[in-house]
Design an enzyme around this catalytic site. Sequence first.
Site, mmCIF file in Angstrom:
data_model
loop_
_atom_site.group_PDB
_atom_site.id
_atom_site.type_symbol
_atom_site.label_atom_id
_atom_site.label_comp_id
_atom_site.label_asym_id
_atom_site.label_seq_id
_atom_site.Cartn_x
_atom_site.Cartn_y
_atom_site.Cartn_z
ATOM 1 N N ASN A 16 0.864 -1.187 0.000
ATOM 2 C CA ASN A 16 0.000 0.000 0.000
ATOM 3 C C ASN A 16 0.899 1.235 0.000
ATOM 4 O O ASN A 16 1.489 1.576 1.026
ATOM 5 C CB ASN A 16 -0.892 -0.041 1.252
ATOM 6 C CG ASN A 16 -1.740 1.207 1.393
ATOM 7 O OD1 ASN A 16 -1.822 2.024 0.486
ATOM 8 N ND2 ASN A 16 -2.380 1.347 2.548
ATOM 9 N N LYS A 34 -0.032 4.232 -0.297
ATOM 10 C CA LYS A 34 -0.734 5.404 0.258
ATOM 11 C C LYS A 34 -0.535 6.598 -0.689
ATOM 12 O O LYS A 34 -0.523 6.399 -1.893
ATOM 13 C CB LYS A 34 -0.258 5.676 1.686
ATOM 14 C CG LYS A 34 -0.319 4.404 2.541
ATOM 15 C CD LYS A 34 -0.122 4.631 4.005
ATOM 16 C CE LYS A 34 -0.217 3.291 4.721
ATOM 17 N NZ LYS A 34 -0.199 3.406 6.171
ATOM 18 N N HIS A 81 -9.615 1.112 5.033
ATOM 19 C CA HIS A 81 -8.328 1.298 5.713
ATOM 20 C C HIS A 81 -8.520 2.274 6.883
ATOM 21 O O HIS A 81 -9.329 3.198 6.792
ATOM 22 C CB HIS A 81 -7.301 1.840 4.717
ATOM 23 C CG HIS A 81 -5.915 1.860 5.281
ATOM 24 N ND1 HIS A 81 -5.480 2.849 6.131
ATOM 25 C CD2 HIS A 81 -4.891 0.995 5.156
ATOM 26 C CE1 HIS A 81 -4.230 2.586 6.491
ATOM 27 N NE2 HIS A 81 -3.852 1.465 5.912
ATOM 28 N N GLU A 93 -6.922 4.707 7.844
ATOM 29 C CA GLU A 93 -6.731 6.124 7.495
ATOM 30 C C GLU A 93 -7.977 6.692 6.819
ATOM 31 O O GLU A 93 -8.286 7.875 6.962
ATOM 32 C CB GLU A 93 -5.468 6.288 6.632
ATOM 33 C CG GLU A 93 -4.210 6.134 7.495
ATOM 34 C CD GLU A 93 -3.000 5.564 6.781
ATOM 35 O OE1 GLU A 93 -2.963 5.567 5.538
ATOM 36 O OE2 GLU A 93 -2.078 5.088 7.478
ATOM 37 N N GLU A 105 -5.473 -5.009 10.709
ATOM 38 C CA GLU A 105 -4.489 -3.946 10.880
ATOM 39 C C GLU A 105 -4.779 -3.193 12.175
ATOM 40 O O GLU A 105 -5.587 -2.254 12.173
ATOM 41 C CB GLU A 105 -4.560 -2.965 9.700
ATOM 42 C CG GLU A 105 -4.213 -3.583 8.369
ATOM 43 C CD GLU A 105 -3.562 -2.564 7.457
ATOM 44 O OE1 GLU A 105 -2.445 -2.811 7.005
ATOM 45 O OE2 GLU A 105 -4.164 -1.510 7.222
ATOM 46 N N GLY A 151 2.277 2.296 10.779
ATOM 47 C CA GLY A 151 3.220 3.402 10.627
ATOM 48 C C GLY A 151 3.965 3.762 11.903
ATOM 49 O O GLY A 151 4.610 4.804 11.975
ATOM 50 N N SER A 157 3.264 -2.060 10.405
ATOM 51 C CA SER A 157 4.714 -2.098 10.646
ATOM 52 C C SER A 157 5.358 -3.433 10.261
ATOM 53 O O SER A 157 6.244 -3.923 10.973
ATOM 54 C CB SER A 157 5.022 -1.731 12.100
ATOM 55 O OG SER A 157 4.622 -0.397 12.347
HETATM 56 P P1 PGA Z 1 2.722 0.332 7.639
HETATM 57 O O1 PGA Z 1 1.253 0.532 6.999
HETATM 58 O O2 PGA Z 1 3.268 -0.952 7.064
HETATM 59 O O3 PGA Z 1 3.485 1.544 7.205
HETATM 60 O O4 PGA Z 1 2.549 0.241 9.106
HETATM 61 C C1 PGA Z 1 0.395 -0.552 6.818
HETATM 62 C C2 PGA Z 1 -0.899 -0.081 6.229
HETATM 63 O O5 PGA Z 1 -1.336 1.027 6.539
HETATM 64 O O6 PGA Z 1 -1.533 -0.783 5.419
#
Ligand code: PGA
Length: 236
Positions: A11, A13, A94, A96, A161, A167, A199
């Site tokens: 992803n 983003k 997601h 976010e 997640e 992140g 992460s």
């Molecule tokens: P990250 O993000 O690997 O940077 O923690 C995962 C995600 O948001 O899908």
Amino acid sequence: MMTSPKIIAGNWKMNGTAAFLKECLSYWQGLDLIHDLVICPPFTLLTEANKNIHLSKVSLGAQDCHQKPLGAFTGNISADQVKETGCSHVIIGHSERRQYHGENNDLVKVKAETAILSGLKPIICVGENLAEREQGSALEVLKNQIEECLPKSPEFLIAYEPVWAIGTGKAASLKDIEEVHSFLRRLIGPYIPLLYGGSVTLENYKEILLTNNVDGVLVGGASLKKEDFGRMLCDQ
Ligand code: PGA
């Protein structure tokens, strides 16, 4: 130990340029991929990515789509439009999107249904936040998300997640991943692929992929590190 083939979704983003995409595509071309990659760059790169993906183990995903099939929704992208770019997958719900765009379980479900109608496989994200984990209500929150978000058709994937792991550099422990995934497995049955995200890095992805009921990983930050991500895809 080499893991059996899994799904690795990347992803990007709101990151990535046409030049970076080109670099990644030619880099992956030279690798002996073990796992199945679903790469999810921003909308603007999907058509270009589709034109240049020539590997059977690589497919394309978008990061969202609108819940309505078409209409006056300035700035949004429909599931059919996503499909037309060559995508097979789309990330839905997601954290976010939930956090910054107010998306709730009801909306996630409608989006997932719309995506499936357009021939896309939604990767439906669920996960508890830090307060919920600390209060000991993570499994209850997840059960509720599963009950409220899942479409009728079984043509989807789930990504667990935990919000506090995204992140932050602090992935969930293997014990927590195993506990949650076996809980989710009981709720959704044996066939829906279950990914872990939050992460995931070159250092921890192997043991996560070897955890019971983990069919793959959803990788954010580390999917932007071309060499690291390439090594994950080859299981090195
Ligand atoms: P990250 O993000 O690997 O940077 O923690 C995962 C995600 O948001 O899908």
